[in-house]
Design a protein around this motif. Sequence first.
Motif, PDB file in Angstrom:
ATOM      1  N   ALA A  27       0.829  -1.207   0.000  1.00 37.53           N
ATOM      2  CA  ALA A  27       0.000   0.000   0.000  1.00 37.53           C
ATOM      3  C   ALA A  27       0.863   1.256   0.000  1.00 37.53           C
ATOM      4  N   ILE A  28       1.956   1.243   0.764  1.00 36.66           N
ATOM      5  CA  ILE A  28       2.881   2.382   0.770  1.00 36.66           C
ATOM      6  C   ILE A  28       3.445   2.606  -0.627  1.00 36.66           C
ATOM      7  N   LYS A  29       3.889   1.521  -1.257  1.00 36.51           N
ATOM      8  CA  LYS A  29       4.553   1.660  -2.556  1.00 36.51           C
ATOM      9  C   LYS A  29       3.584   2.053  -3.680  1.00 36.51           C
ATOM     10  N   LYS A  30       2.299   1.816  -3.471  1.00 38.39           N
ATOM     11  CA  LYS A  30       1.306   2.265  -4.453  1.00 38.39           C
ATOM     12  C   LYS A  30       1.029   3.758  -4.337  1.00 38.39           C
ATOM     13  N   ASN A  31       1.312   4.314  -3.174  1.00 42.80           N
ATOM     14  CA  ASN A  31       0.976   5.717  -2.921  1.00 42.80           C
ATOM     15  C   ASN A  31       2.180   6.646  -2.907  1.00 42.80           C
ATOM     16  N   ILE A  32       3.391   6.078  -2.950  1.00 44.86           N
ATOM     17  CA  ILE A  32       4.604   6.888  -2.881  1.00 44.86           C
ATOM     18  C   ILE A  32       5.544   6.511  -4.018  1.00 44.86           C
ATOM     19  N   ARG A  33       6.129   7.518  -4.621  1.00 44.85           N
ATOM     20  CA  ARG A  33       7.138   7.297  -5.656  1.00 44.85           C
ATOM     21  C   ARG A  33       8.350   8.178  -5.359  1.00 44.85           C
ATOM     22  N   VAL A  34       9.538   7.651  -5.620  1.00 45.26           N
ATOM     23  CA  VAL A  34      10.758   8.427  -5.512  1.00 45.26           C
ATOM     24  C   VAL A  34      11.399   8.450  -6.895  1.00 45.26           C
ATOM     25  N   ASN A  36      13.906  11.131  -9.593  1.00 42.98           N
ATOM     26  CA  ASN A  36      14.634  12.380  -9.848  1.00 42.98           C
ATOM     27  C   ASN A  36      14.759  13.234  -8.590  1.00 42.98           C
ATOM     28  N   ASP A  37      15.069  12.560  -7.488  1.00 42.32           N
ATOM     29  CA  ASP A  37      15.278  13.225  -6.201  1.00 42.32           C
ATOM     30  C   ASP A  37      14.039  13.972  -5.701  1.00 42.32           C
ATOM     31  N   HIS A  38      12.886  13.480  -6.121  1.00 38.84           N
ATOM     32  CA  HIS A  38      11.621  14.015  -5.628  1.00 38.84           C
ATOM     33  C   HIS A  38      10.808  12.889  -5.001  1.00 38.84           C
ATOM     34  N   LEU A  39      10.177  13.207  -3.903  1.00 42.63           N
ATOM     35  CA  LEU A  39       9.273  12.274  -3.239  1.00 42.63           C
ATOM     36  C   LEU A  39       7.852  12.664  -3.603  1.00 42.63           C
ATOM     37  N   VAL A  41       4.025  12.041  -3.107  1.00 45.78           N
ATOM     38  CA  VAL A  41       3.046  11.458  -2.192  1.00 45.78           C
ATOM     39  C   VAL A  41       1.661  11.917  -2.641  1.00 45.78           C
ATOM     40  N   ALA A  42       0.903  10.980  -3.213  1.00 46.73           N
ATOM     41  CA  ALA A  42      -0.418  11.328  -3.770  1.00 46.73           C
ATOM     42  C   ALA A  42      -0.237  12.489  -4.745  1.00 46.73           C
ATOM     43  N   ASP A  43      -0.872  13.645  -4.478  1.00 50.78           N
ATOM     44  CA  ASP A  43      -0.814  14.752  -5.443  1.00 50.78           C
ATOM     45  C   ASP A  43       0.250  15.796  -5.092  1.00 50.78           C
ATOM     46  N   ARG A  44       1.113  15.505  -4.134  1.00 44.20           N
ATOM     47  CA  ARG A  44       2.137  16.476  -3.749  1.00 44.20           C
ATOM     48  C   ARG A  44       3.537  15.918  -3.982  1.00 44.20           C
ATOM     49  N   SER A  45       4.462  16.852  -4.290  1.00 34.87           N
ATOM     50  CA  SER A  45       5.848  16.456  -4.534  1.00 34.87           C
ATOM     51  C   SER A  45       6.761  17.225  -3.586  1.00 34.87           C
ATOM     52  N   TYR A  46       7.755  16.510  -3.032  1.00 37.81           N
ATOM     53  CA  TYR A  46       8.710  17.122  -2.118  1.00 37.81           C
ATOM     54  C   TYR A  46      10.115  16.945  -2.693  1.00 37.81           C
ATOM     55  N   ALA A  47      10.816  18.074  -2.889  1.00 44.40           N
ATOM     56  CA  ALA A  47      12.182  18.036  -3.434  1.00 44.40           C
ATOM     57  C   ALA A  47      13.138  17.600  -2.329  1.00 44.40           C
ATOM     58  N   LEU A  48      13.642  16.391  -2.420  1.00 46.24           N
ATOM     59  CA  LEU A  48      14.484  15.841  -1.357  1.00 46.24           C
ATOM     60  C   LEU A  48      15.796  16.608  -1.209  1.00 46.24           C
ATOM     61  N   ALA A  49      16.266  17.225  -2.293  1.00 47.03           N
ATOM     62  CA  ALA A  49      17.504  17.993  -2.203  1.00 47.03           C
ATOM     63  C   ALA A  49      17.345  19.209  -1.300  1.00 47.03           C
ATOM     64  N   LEU A  73      12.248   2.404   0.041  1.00 51.72           N
ATOM     65  CA  LEU A  73      12.067   3.500  -0.909  1.00 51.72           C
ATOM     66  C   LEU A  73      13.094   4.617  -0.720  1.00 51.72           C
ATOM     67  N   LEU A  74      13.421   4.939   0.525  1.00 53.77           N
ATOM     68  CA  LEU A  74      14.211   6.131   0.804  1.00 53.77           C
ATOM     69  C   LEU A  74      15.616   5.847   1.328  1.00 53.77           C
ATOM     70  N   GLY A  75      15.834   4.647   1.891  1.00 53.90           N
ATOM     71  CA  GLY A  75      17.171   4.205   2.269  1.00 53.90           C
ATOM     72  C   GLY A  75      18.014   5.235   2.996  1.00 53.90           C
ATOM     73  N   ASP A  76      19.168   5.585   2.407  1.00 61.50           N
ATOM     74  CA  ASP A  76      20.136   6.465   3.057  1.00 61.50           C
ATOM     75  C   ASP A  76      19.666   7.903   3.181  1.00 61.50           C
ATOM     76  N   LYS A  77      18.570   8.254   2.545  1.00 62.06           N
ATOM     77  CA  LYS A  77      18.048   9.619   2.680  1.00 62.06           C
ATOM     78  C   LYS A  77      17.443   9.843   4.063  1.00 62.06           C
ATOM     79  N   ILE A  78      17.156   8.754   4.782  1.00 63.19           N
ATOM     80  CA  ILE A  78      16.544   8.852   6.108  1.00 63.19           C
ATOM     81  C   ILE A  78      17.599   9.297   7.124  1.00 63.19           C
ATOM     82  N   SER A  79      17.280  10.347   7.871  1.00 62.26           N
ATOM     83  CA  SER A  79      18.201  10.864   8.885  1.00 62.26           C
ATOM     84  C   SER A  79      18.074  10.097  10.193  1.00 62.26           C
TER      85      SER A  79
END
Length: 443
Positions: A27-34, A36-39, A41-49, A73-79
């Motif tokens: 269910a998480i993977k159906k609703n979240i995509r990573v 080009n360094d963007h997360l 989530v549904a209709d919103r995008s977060y620039a991970l950089a 999905l996010l691996g080493d990006k997690i603080s």
Amino acid sequence: MASVTELRAHAREIFFAGLKAADPLNAIKKNIRVSNDHLQVADRSYALAQVRTLLITGCGKAAARMALAIEELLGDKISAGVVIVKYGYALPLEKINIIEAGHPIPDEAGLNGACQIMDLARGAGENDLVLFLISGGGSALFPAPADGLSLAEKQRTTQMLLESGATIREVNAVHKHISKLKGGRFAKLVAPANLVSLILSDVVGDSLEAIASGPTVADSTTFSDCLEILQRYGLEEKIPHGVLDLLQRGAQGAIDETPKPSDAVLQKVQNVIIGRNSMALEAAVRHARALGYHTRVLSNSIEGESREVARSHAALVKEIARSNQRHRHATCVISGGETTVTVHGDGLGGRNQEFALAAAIDIDGLDGVVILSAGTDGTDGPTDAAGGIVDGSTMQRGRAKGLDATAFLARNDSHTFLKATDDLLITGPTFTNVMDLQVMLVA
């Protein structure tokens, strides 16, 4: 005509098909995509950089598997990360710390976990992103009593509400107002950071503010509502004095209310439901049809006193059985939702086992009928069972052992009876939670 043994096997198959469809990792993977360094989530995008710190937090029976999906999905990006799960529901993770704690009654381990999450949240700034993973059981697993209250007072209040027959919405309304974190207060703590809540719904109607007592959403209930709930169930003179005093002071305006829809602290919050009971129910229907059953859905919003709901289901099954004697169509009826139990005795059980026992009494002696009721979280009340699976011979097996089912039901001791008749459904931890499923088969 299929044998009872075959029907029981099919009922289990249908239930587990529903369980598989409610897997929170998928269910998480159906609703979240990573990408080009963007997360996304549904209709919103977060620039991970542009994110200085990415924090993962969460609570609930499914939180560990949700966290596993986030790590993949996010691996080493997690603080950093902390999630709280029920005892036995942990998974080995690399970046996120899993804390096991008490459910349905909160304990010190849960309080310790909540404190760790609060410490993370307090350090979040405007350029940080906090992901909050919420699933059923989160309310008890994320305990932080309001100032002036002890954990023991909150535990006692929770226990009394659960035993009173109060609905999950009523229990959560009180939870919100005796907590530092519920009813939108966690969102207030996280601000001004961006907050994304990924939510696995375990409530009828998927009300965001009801799931885990809505720590990241506006709260429509008030201190006055809580006092009315206590009055409705005759608890004003029974709950801890400190809790009653806090609610009364809140109703008088001496304590700040929970955040409401217009509150500015909610502006940078995104709440996304990633899974719900209907996902499990629809998969169960598909599997039942693949097995050759004429299948229909009764409802995915079943509520009410468990034994009464069971009797209405049993009445429907008996009517179908009479019809099937003429038409010979194997039939499956599926429902979903969450019932409640008003505790009158000192027995052991849960809402699904009580449902199964009450249904077994009403289908006593009926051939070619099986009824299953189970929680998708794998835990029904304070027991090792997810629920029960009964048939027309259940009562006969009980009588052969000298057991009076009516007496067991009267003292809320469904677990003991169903264990003796070998009618418990035991799944172990499922790592998901989308309420309950009932599967009724008629040959």
